[in-house]
Design an enzyme around this catalytic site. Structure first.
Site, PDB file in Angstrom:
ATOM      1  NE  ARG A 109       6.307   9.370  13.393  1.00  0.00           N
ATOM      2  CZ  ARG A 109       6.034   8.571  12.368  1.00  0.00           C
ATOM      3  NH1 ARG A 109       6.358   7.292  12.403  1.00  0.00           N
ATOM      4  NH2 ARG A 109       5.434   9.048  11.310  1.00  0.00           N
ATOM      5  CG  ASP A 112       7.151   4.226   2.399  1.00  0.00           C
ATOM      6  OD1 ASP A 112       6.986   3.048   2.723  1.00  0.00           O
ATOM      7  OD2 ASP A 112       6.727   5.190   3.073  1.00  0.00           O
ATOM      8  CD  GLU A 120       4.093   0.742   7.195  1.00  0.00           C
ATOM      9  OE1 GLU A 120       4.839   1.002   8.134  1.00  0.00           O
ATOM     10  OE2 GLU A 120       3.770   1.617   6.342  1.00  0.00           O
ATOM     11  CG  HIS A 173     -21.796  38.316  10.809  1.00  0.00           C
ATOM     12  ND1 HIS A 173     -20.926  39.212  11.372  1.00  0.00           N
ATOM     13  CD2 HIS A 173     -22.091  38.793   9.571  1.00  0.00           C
ATOM     14  CE1 HIS A 173     -20.684  40.195  10.521  1.00  0.00           C
ATOM     15  NE2 HIS A 173     -21.395  39.957   9.403  1.00  0.00           N
ATOM     16  CB  SER A 224       6.379   3.944  13.113  1.00  0.00           C
ATOM     17  OG  SER A 224       6.647   5.119  13.842  1.00  0.00           O
ATOM     18  CG  ASP A 232      -0.233   0.118   2.551  1.00  0.00           C
ATOM     19  OD1 ASP A 232       0.825  -0.518   2.716  1.00  0.00           O
ATOM     20  OD2 ASP A 232      -0.730   0.842   3.458  1.00  0.00           O
TER      21      ASP A 232
HETATM   22  N1  BES Z   1       8.641   3.146   5.426  1.00  0.00           N
HETATM   23  C1  BES Z   1       7.984   3.867   6.445  1.00  0.00           C
HETATM   24  C2  BES Z   1       8.683   3.812   7.790  1.00  0.00           C
HETATM   25  C3  BES Z   1      10.052   4.431   7.832  1.00  0.00           C
HETATM   26  C4  BES Z   1      10.321   5.578   7.143  1.00  0.00           C
HETATM   27  C5  BES Z   1      11.010   3.856   8.593  1.00  0.00           C
HETATM   28  C6  BES Z   1      11.589   6.123   7.199  1.00  0.00           C
HETATM   29  C7  BES Z   1      12.264   4.405   8.674  1.00  0.00           C
HETATM   30  C8  BES Z   1      12.544   5.542   7.956  1.00  0.00           C
HETATM   31  C9  BES Z   1       6.581   3.316   6.640  1.00  0.00           C
HETATM   32  O1  BES Z   1       5.955   2.971   5.454  1.00  0.00           O
HETATM   33  C10 BES Z   1       5.742   4.371   7.295  1.00  0.00           C
HETATM   34  O2  BES Z   1       5.643   5.458   6.839  1.00  0.00           O
HETATM   35  N2  BES Z   1       5.122   4.000   8.385  1.00  0.00           N
HETATM   36  C11 BES Z   1       4.204   4.818   9.079  1.00  0.00           C
HETATM   37  C12 BES Z   1       3.598   3.954  10.144  1.00  0.00           C
HETATM   38  C13 BES Z   1       2.498   4.570  10.916  1.00  0.00           C
HETATM   39  C14 BES Z   1       1.297   4.816  10.066  1.00  0.00           C
HETATM   40  C15 BES Z   1       2.139   3.699  12.093  1.00  0.00           C
HETATM   41  C16 BES Z   1       4.921   6.025   9.670  1.00  0.00           C
HETATM   42  O3  BES Z   1       6.077   5.915  10.116  1.00  0.00           O
HETATM   43  O4  BES Z   1       4.331   7.096   9.655  1.00  0.00           O
HETATM   44 ZN    ZN Z   2       6.903   2.098   4.179  1.00  0.00          ZN
END
Ligand code: BES
Ligand code: ZN
Length: 457
Positions: free
Chosen positions: A328, A119, A153, A213, A399, A88
């Site tokens: 995060r 990605d 994901e 307003h 993540s 996705d």
């Molecule tokens: N590929 C990324 C995660 C990532 C990006 C890891 C850069 C290390 C460096 C992944 O597809 C992603 O974007 N994950 C989301 C997960 C979230 C929705 C729980 C994110 O990190 O925002």
């Molecule tokens: Zn990713």
């Protein structure tokens, strides 16, 4: 392995063409109107796995988007790896900032532009092509393969966790392999051993029963946008620390050793700033940019809306406003706990003139992987053979929550061998992936399988 490497070299053009086909599918998981496309991407990927000769391929329906499971078992005596990736992608918005259409992959000077190119379709596909190189060149596959590719994901992997729980035995493996992270810098191979977790919430404040307003009522009625902005601004103090009571309670502090490792990495802060168009960084007081962006917890407002946003001016006192906020997390913060803490913050600070609606959108666990596990050594050896350099072990700020779940549910560690670059603009307009890295990633995967297969046999 030599035959597989040669096959990969000879077929690189076809591999890129295959990736382009995959990238044309608009598998945007967060937007329901693209559900068919997400399903089509799963079917396409499963078809591709079958075509290259993988023994068993299944598209497993879930209450959300499908999961592609596949396996190729050569010999029970050999080690087994579980390759994970996600097919996705993020929404392409804002569309007007793309120089070429997001779902019409475009090659420019050795770089492939498209949503998902890095990605994660591009990186996931490197492993598919590595497997093809073994299976189609007649080279012996040096280990057993299991694969799990999900379509949720980017929205929190809601249906993957129960799937993993229900399929413990089918998914049994020695290690998980994922390419969905970045390299430390161009030409600098890296193995990521830490990822942050996530707590994602949405808040809505409602004041009056209808838009008013601002001349007739303004001054005597509290404005939801004004209040929400004040509450959001109050979430950080002057040291750029999060003010939610207890937010840092479970954070494992960075050790002196870790901090000196961070300090020793050849981080180009100026280059990092200029690539994102900034002159100055803003970190939590006492932490370097690298530490703050990868190993400390954060809070960011991701979107905020309400009132009039069209052209010109409209004198309105809006009835309601909302914001999306992501945090995060680092070990050992837990997303349900952090979500409750921010909920309490909003409950306690929302004035009695407003009604608060609070939504827990999704969460995910942070993770730290032991860098001494055999698969890390195998990955390091493979990277050294391909890049001519030892990889760095790094933590990253993004993540991939399923990594912690794999450890908890299946009891197995993950080796994160990523080939992205922070400058690849993932989640942004003009996402791209260097075709050299696509090629080097395939070669690394081929070599990793050989080294890990022999090492653990
Ligand atoms: N590929 C990324 C995660 C990532 C990006 C890891 C850069 C290390 C460096 C992944 O597809 C992603 O974007 N994950 C989301 C997960 C979230 C929705 C729980 C994110 O990190 O925002
Ligand atoms: Zn990713």
């Amino acid at each position: 392995m030599e035959k597989a490497l040669e096959y990969a070299r000879e077929n690189n053009d076809g591999f890129v063409a295959g990736l382009e086909e995959f990238l044309r599918i608009k598998s945007i998981s967060t937007d329901k109107s693209f559900s068919d496309e997400v399903g089509r991407a799963a079917e396409w990927l499963a078809g591709e796995l079958g075509r290259i000769g993988v023994q068993e391929v299944e598209v497993c329906a879930t209450d959300g988007h499908p999961i592609v499971f596949a396996q190729h078992i050569v010999d029970d005596a050999l080690p087994t790896i579980l390759i994970y990736g996600h097919y996705d992608v993020q929404p392409p918005d804002p569309l007007d900032l793309w120089e070429t259409p997001p779902f019409e992959p475009t090659r420019k000077n050795g770089t492939l532009y498209a949503r998902g190119s890095c990605d994660d379709k591009g990186q996931l596909f490197m492993h598919v092509k590595s497997i093809e190189s073994y299976l189609q060149s007649g080279d012996a596959l040096p280990l057993n393969l299991k694969m799990i590719f999900e379509g949720e994901e980017e929205t929190g992997s809601e249906h993957l966790v129960p799937f993993v729980k229900e399929n413990r035995e089918r998914l049994a493996a020695d290690v998980v392999v994922i390419s969905d992270t970045a390299m430390f810098a161009e030409g600098v191979p890296s193995i990521t051993y830490g990822l942050r977790g996530m707590a994602y919430v949405e808040v809505t404040l409602t004041g009056p029963g209808r838009d008013l307003h601002s001349g007739v009522y303004g001054g005597a009625v509290e404005n939801p946008i004004n209040v929400l902005s004040r509450l959001i601004a109050g979430l950080h103090d002057d040291d750029h620390r999060v003010t939610i009571p207890g937010f840092y309670d479970d954070v494992i502090p960075l050790t002196a050793d870790e901090r000196s490792t961070f300090a020793a990495l050849p981080f180009d802060e100026e280059g990092w700033l200029s690539e994102i168009g900034l002159k100055q960084a803003k970190t939590e007081k006492g932490y370097s940019v690298l530490e703050a962006a990868t190993a400390r917890p954060t809070l960011d407002c991701n979107g905020i809306w309400g009132g009039y946003q069209g052209p010109g001016a409209k004198t309105v006192l809006p009835a309601k406003t909302s914001a999306k906020i992501s945090m995060r997390l680092v070990p050992n913060q837990k997303s349900p706990d952090i979500t409750e803490k921010i909920r309490k913050y909003f409950e306690e600070h929302t004035p009695s003139t407003m009604k608060l609606d609070f939504k827990d959108v999704h969460g995910g666990k942070p993770v730290l992987v032991d860098t001494k596990i055999p698969a890390m050594r195998a990955a390091a050896e493979a990277m050294k053979a391909v890049f001519g350099k030892e990889p760095f072990f790094t933590r990253e700020g993004g993540s991939i929550p399923i990594v912690a779940d794999f450890k908890e549910i299946l009891g197995i560690d993950t080796v994160l061998m990523g080939f992205g670059l922070n400058s690849d603009a993932i989640h942004s307009p003009n996402e791209h992936f260097g075709l050299d890295r696509f090629r080097l990633g395939i070669e690394t995967s081929i070599r990793f399988m050989k080294v890990f297969g022999e090492q653990s046999a």
